[in-house]
Design an enzyme around this catalytic site. Sequence first.
Site, PDB file in Angstrom:
ATOM      1  N   CYS A 112       0.803  -1.221   0.000  1.00  0.00           N
ATOM      2  CA  CYS A 112       0.000   0.000   0.000  1.00  0.00           C
ATOM      3  C   CYS A 112       0.839   1.275   0.000  1.00  0.00           C
ATOM      4  O   CYS A 112       0.313   2.361  -0.263  1.00  0.00           O
ATOM      5  CB  CYS A 112      -0.944  -0.005   1.193  1.00  0.00           C
ATOM      6  SG  CYS A 112      -2.083  -1.420   1.202  1.00  0.00           S
ATOM      7  N   HIS A 254      -2.913   6.791   3.254  1.00  0.00           N
ATOM      8  CA  HIS A 254      -3.416   5.565   2.654  1.00  0.00           C
ATOM      9  C   HIS A 254      -4.805   5.246   3.170  1.00  0.00           C
ATOM     10  O   HIS A 254      -5.058   5.250   4.368  1.00  0.00           O
ATOM     11  CB  HIS A 254      -2.471   4.406   2.960  1.00  0.00           C
ATOM     12  CG  HIS A 254      -3.041   3.073   2.608  1.00  0.00           C
ATOM     13  ND1 HIS A 254      -3.532   2.789   1.351  1.00  0.00           N
ATOM     14  CD2 HIS A 254      -3.229   1.955   3.356  1.00  0.00           C
ATOM     15  CE1 HIS A 254      -3.992   1.547   1.340  1.00  0.00           C
ATOM     16  NE2 HIS A 254      -3.822   1.029   2.539  1.00  0.00           N
ATOM     17  N   ASN A 284     -10.251  -0.028   0.216  1.00  0.00           N
ATOM     18  CA  ASN A 284      -8.797   0.017   0.254  1.00  0.00           C
ATOM     19  C   ASN A 284      -8.278  -0.433  -1.106  1.00  0.00           C
ATOM     20  O   ASN A 284      -8.362  -1.607  -1.457  1.00  0.00           O
ATOM     21  CB  ASN A 284      -8.284  -0.914   1.360  1.00  0.00           C
ATOM     22  CG  ASN A 284      -6.773  -0.920   1.472  1.00  0.00           C
ATOM     23  OD1 ASN A 284      -6.061  -0.532   0.561  1.00  0.00           O
ATOM     24  ND2 ASN A 284      -6.280  -1.405   2.614  1.00  0.00           N
TER      25      ASN A 284
END
Length: 335
Positions: A112, A254, A284
């Site tokens: 990520c 993030h 996500n």
Amino acid sequence: MSRAAVLAGLGAYVPPRTVTNDDLAATMVTSDSWIRTRTGIRERHWADTGTTTGDLAAVAGQRALKSAGVDSVDLVVLATSTPNQPMPATAPEVAEALGLGTVAAYDISAACAGFLYALSAAAGAIAAGVADRVLAIGADLWSTRLNPEDRAVSVIFGDGAGAAVVRAGDADEPGALLGFDLGSDGAHRDLARVPGDGSRELSTGDPRRPEDRYMVMQGKDMFTHAVNRMAGSSEQLLGKIGWTAADVDWCAAHQANVRILHTVADVLEVDRARMLVHLDRVGNTSAASIPLALTDAALDGRLKAGDRVLMTAFGGGLSWASAAVRWPELAVLDI
């Protein structure tokens, strides 16, 4: 003037198929309330059969090139943990799809945190004189790596891609990337991983287990590390570039979990209202999450030229990264 990497274009893309929390509740033991309470997510986008990570990356890359008003770059850096195949890298395929010819192109795997790693690599190539213009992309297609029997993970992830064009310029002009902070901790590599498809699995000689192609994650521990590492990395970077938390107009962290975003804001003493939130609509999206959040904020007018933007990310590896930019004038296309 010192040679610097300057943000010149931004593009993003999510596949058209929307999967709501109610859709998931129809196929697994969960509910809209359960998902929203724990994650802040209400829907995500999953790619249709036959769509690849490279396909998503190419669309986002094309939009970033159009945003920058250019049709060529010297280098393509693609951050992804879900490449089209283990070998060759997906970046050359994306470069070919974009008509960029025989430019240098390679993949980065930093989960990520990948997009900020890609931006750092782009900035390094520009500083070294290796490239004058770079296309940095973050793209992941996790929907095919989710175990439907593991609701704690399966409800979180969406598919998407985001890209930025950075060019050589001056360190004091709008859009200049002001600094980076990067880190990793392999001692905690088991907190988020896909066990199968690598040399560790194949070298054992044991029969392959179908379930090992799915992501597994220890959510509680990841939450704690995410907060500590993103906040700590952000503080390190702010100190390097001479900003305080009060100087930050927007924080693009993030997009993993809204509770993580709020906790990071609290630790940094940044107003929660200054934390960009886009995960409620896309989930996500791993390496794509920061450019997707930035694009969303630019499209709705929140991000304005001159705004001081802090970016920070955390993911499996463990890996983390932070970067900062004073926002330039950009023509941003729809997601």
